[in-house]
Structures are given as C-alpha cells and as structure tokens.
Design a protein around this motif. Structure first.
Motif, PDB file in Angstrom:
ATOM      1  N   ILE A 107       0.875  -1.171   0.000  1.00  0.00           N
ATOM      2  CA  ILE A 107       0.000   0.000   0.000  1.00  0.00           C
ATOM      3  C   ILE A 107       0.911   1.219   0.000  1.00  0.00           C
ATOM      4  N   THR A 108       0.935   1.934  -1.111  1.00  0.00           N
ATOM      5  CA  THR A 108       1.898   3.038  -1.266  1.00  0.00           C
ATOM      6  C   THR A 108       1.277   4.410  -1.031  1.00  0.00           C
ATOM      7  N   GLY A 109      -0.031   4.453  -0.885  1.00  0.00           N
ATOM      8  CA  GLY A 109      -0.699   5.719  -0.616  1.00  0.00           C
ATOM      9  C   GLY A 109      -2.043   5.484   0.029  1.00  0.00           C
ATOM     10  N   THR A 110      -2.437   6.371   0.932  1.00  0.00           N
ATOM     11  CA  THR A 110      -3.745   6.260   1.578  1.00  0.00           C
ATOM     12  C   THR A 110      -4.414   7.633   1.632  1.00  0.00           C
ATOM     13  N   GLY A 111      -5.709   7.602   1.757  1.00  0.00           N
ATOM     14  CA  GLY A 111      -6.482   8.828   1.922  1.00  0.00           C
ATOM     15  C   GLY A 111      -7.803   8.501   2.576  1.00  0.00           C
ATOM     16  N   SER A 112      -8.389   9.462   3.245  1.00  0.00           N
ATOM     17  CA  SER A 112      -9.696   9.248   3.857  1.00  0.00           C
ATOM     18  C   SER A 112     -10.500  10.542   3.819  1.00  0.00           C
ATOM     19  N   TYR A 113     -11.803  10.377   3.911  1.00  0.00           N
ATOM     20  CA  TYR A 113     -12.675  11.530   4.046  1.00  0.00           C
ATOM     21  C   TYR A 113     -13.561  11.310   5.264  1.00  0.00           C
ATOM     22  N   ILE A 114     -13.390  12.168   6.256  1.00  0.00           N
ATOM     23  CA  ILE A 114     -14.184  12.109   7.480  1.00  0.00           C
ATOM     24  C   ILE A 114     -15.153  13.287   7.454  1.00  0.00           C
ATOM     25  N   PRO A 115     -16.448  13.026   7.360  1.00  0.00           N
ATOM     26  CA  PRO A 115     -17.410  14.129   7.307  1.00  0.00           C
ATOM     27  C   PRO A 115     -17.275  15.077   8.490  1.00  0.00           C
ATOM     28  N   LYS A 116     -17.658  16.313   8.264  1.00  0.00           N
ATOM     29  CA  LYS A 116     -17.502  17.349   9.293  1.00  0.00           C
ATOM     30  C   LYS A 116     -18.643  17.352  10.305  1.00  0.00           C
ATOM     31  N   LYS A 117     -19.812  16.897   9.898  1.00  0.00           N
ATOM     32  CA  LYS A 117     -20.981  16.947  10.782  1.00  0.00           C
ATOM     33  C   LYS A 117     -20.857  15.910  11.899  1.00  0.00           C
ATOM     34  N   ILE A 118     -20.881  16.371  13.144  1.00  0.00           N
ATOM     35  CA  ILE A 118     -20.744  15.500  14.309  1.00  0.00           C
ATOM     36  C   ILE A 118     -22.112  15.277  14.948  1.00  0.00           C
ATOM     37  N   GLU A 119     -22.479  14.038  15.111  1.00  0.00           N
ATOM     38  CA  GLU A 119     -23.727  13.663  15.783  1.00  0.00           C
ATOM     39  C   GLU A 119     -23.343  13.034  17.119  1.00  0.00           C
ATOM     40  N   LYS A 120     -23.627  13.735  18.207  1.00  0.00           N
ATOM     41  CA  LYS A 120     -23.229  13.263  19.536  1.00  0.00           C
ATOM     42  C   LYS A 120     -24.322  12.375  20.139  1.00  0.00           C
ATOM     43  N   ASN A 121     -23.942  11.612  21.158  1.00  0.00           N
ATOM     44  CA  ASN A 121     -24.919  10.726  21.800  1.00  0.00           C
ATOM     45  C   ASN A 121     -26.108  11.503  22.359  1.00  0.00           C
ATOM     46  N   GLU A 122     -25.851  12.712  22.856  1.00  0.00           N
ATOM     47  CA  GLU A 122     -26.931  13.515  23.433  1.00  0.00           C
ATOM     48  C   GLU A 122     -27.990  13.870  22.393  1.00  0.00           C
TER      49      GLU A 122
END
Length: 352
Positions: free
Chosen positions: A5-20
């Motif tokens: 594996i010579t390269g990696t990338g990810s996309y983590i969405p910005k919207k946070i949904e908390k347990n509350e």
C-alpha cells in the motif's frame, strides 16, 4: 517483487452527531412496543457497550461516491502516481448512493465508474467495478488487488471503501446509534521494496449466518410500514465474530510465518469496542499469550461504525500521525481484520 500500500487517503465528514442528540428519539423494541427506560439510560448503556460517544454524518449534498472520490484523490496524491496508470478501481460499499432524505439506493452506474469519472481518468483499460462484501469489503478489495497484481493483470490498483449508513438506519431502533458515514482509499501496487502483503485469509459463512445482518422493517410499525432499513442480530454477530475473526487472524498469521511477538498493531473493523476487545483477547489466547497494551488502535469513539470505511480510515489516520498514541514505522507488521454482512470475515498480514 512485493505488493504494498503506497498511498492512503480518507474523508471524514464534518458533521458531528453526539450521543446527546439521540435523547429526543423515540426508540422502540423490534415488535413495536415501548422500551421501559428513559432515553438517557438507553444512550448511556449504548456508550458503555460500544464505546461510541459521537459519529460523523455526511453533508446532505454528498453521496457515497462523492466521499469515495475525495478519499481516492488523497490516496493518489499520497502515492504520487500518475492516475492514468491505475489498472483497477475497486469500490466497496453496501447501499450505493443514497441521497439525503430519500430511501432509494442508486448503483447505476456503479460507484467505481462514478469515482473514475470524477477523477477524470481517460484510460478505458482502467477497469472500475464495485464489490459487495459487507463491512470487510475494503480488506477484500485489497486481497483482490493483490491477486490481479500477482497474476500479471495489474501493476497499480485503487481500492476504496465508502458508505453513508446514516441514510439507511431506522431512527426507532437503538442500533441506529452505531452507524456513521465516511470513506477510506488506498493505492496497492507492485514494488521492489521489502514487505507488503505477507498472507491473507477470507471466508463466507452462510449456512446459518447469512441473515445476521439484513434489511428489515422499522420498529415503528405504524409510521413506516413498508420502508426497510439495515437491521442486525447483535448477540449472534458478537458470538460469531468472537470465535471466527480471532481464528481467521490466527490462520492468517500462521500462513505468514510471522511470530505473534512481532505484530505491532491490529486494525480491526470498528463495529463495537467491547467486541473488538474480546476478539483481541481471544486472538492472543490462541497463542497462549496476553495482548500487549496499545496493540489495537480505535477510532470508533469519535467516528462510529462507517462499515467498509473503518479499516482504511483508521490506517490512514495512523500513517499520518493523526491518532494519539499510535504509530506505524517502516518494517512494522500489522494485521487488518474485518467481519460483516454475509457473514464474511477476512484478514491480511502486512509488513509496512
């Protein structure tokens, strides 16, 4: 030649949904009856079992293929390759593109083709296809990429795991709190460097286990009589994973010839903290040893379960020093492992 594996990338969405944010939900039992606990107690018990405090949801204007494209672009840039030289694009997902506030799955054309289109790759010999393998889809895609390279059919492959599970959950089901959105991608290619993929293990258990995860009706029988959502038999999955994932990891490590003491990290699908901890304990017990501290990085606490995206996202975070107290150095041996709908399990022993 090795396959790395010579390269990696990810996309983590910005919207946070908390347990509350789930305190106002109307949770019901599978038969539609009321649960005799206040939501605060339900949510707290959920946190204690799964470890999840918050999860990420994609913006309404983005679909799974959009997330996959964003992660893929990062992986290509990280590997510093000419994208026209990619021979295969393998995209793992479960439900295709589900637009926000709809219930229809869209997989025509396949997500891999959509991502190739977004990347503006002109080469028609770059073959783009999807893989439906439940949560272990990205790991299986890596295994398939390795097979293409070993067979001389490819030199470079792009493997993507992307999902927007938040759009296929029953809001009246407590299990809906587990799921999240995200994408992870990697470039797998032939190289003269030492290491790479040392061994793999993959299996499909369908005789009794095929429908442990399934599409079923809402717990709210009156409001949503016809729409179906992702459902699971949690206890059966837990017991299945505990035995079979640990054994698959052992079989894979035995094939690789690597000693258990030389394993630096184990990256398991982020489904449930307690389950993953139990799998790790069982795995090390098979070697009559105890699991070292910090052997198993976790991202589930903040990112939830994004299915096919959890393992590649976790790997990308560690490679880029974005996960506290965890690092992977050149030459380190790590294990990727996953379990999910099918029921499928797999594992890869990899030397970084």
């Amino acid at each position: 030649m090795s396959i790395k594996i010579t390269g990696t990338g990810s996309y983590i969405p910005k919207k946070i949904e908390k347990n509350e944010d789930f305190h106002q939900h109307e949770f019901l039992n599978a038969d539609g009856s009321s649960i005799n606990y206040p939501n605060e107690v339900i949510v707290q018990k959920f946190k204690e079992i799964t470890g999840i405090a918050e999860r990420r949801y994609a913006d309404d204007n983005l679909t799974s293929s959009d997330l996959g494209f964003l992660a893929a672009q990062k992986a290509i840039d990280d590997a510093d390759i000419d994208q026209e030289e990619i021979d295969y694009i393998i995209c793992a997902h479960n439900f295709g593109d589900v637009r926000a506030n709809t219930v229809q799955s869209d997989i025509l054309p396949c997500l891999a083709s959509r991502i190739k289109h977004r990347l503006k790759i002109k080469n028609p010999k770059c073959v783009a296809y999807d893989i439906l393998f439940g949560c272990p889809g990205w790991v299986e895609g890596v295994i398939q990429a390795q097979a293409f390279i070993k067979a001389g059919m490819a030199k470079k492959c792009l493997v993507i795991g992307t999902e927007t599970l938040s759009r296929v959950v029953d809001k009246h089901d407590r299990d809906s709190m587990i799921y999240s959105d995200g994408a992870g991608a990697s470039i797998v290619e032939a190289t003269n460097e030492e290491g790479g993929i040392l061994a793999h293990e993959s299996a499909s258990f369908t005789y009794d286990e095929a429908y442990y995860l399934f599409f079923g009706n809402s717990n709210n029988k009156a409001l949503c009589p016809d729409t179906r959502y992702i459902k699971m038999h949690g206890r059966k999955i837990y017991e299945f994973a505990l035995t079979n994932v640990a054994q698959a990891m052992k079989d894979c490590l035995d094939k690789s010839g690597v000693d258990i003491v030389d394993v630096k990290k184990v990256l398991i699908h982020q489904a449930n903290e307690k389950m993953d901890e139990a799998i790790i304990k069982r795995f090390y017990r098979l070697f009559k040893s105890q699991a070292p501290e910090d052997i198993m990085p976790m991202s589930i606490h903040k990112l939830g379960n994004s299915s096919v995206a959890t393992v590649p996202t976790l790997f990308d975070l560690i490679r880029n020093n974005k996960l506290d107290n965890h690092k992977i150095n050149k030459g380190d041996v790590i294990i990727f492992a996953s379990v999910g709908a099918g029921m499928h399990i797999n594992a890869v022993v990899y030397k970084h």
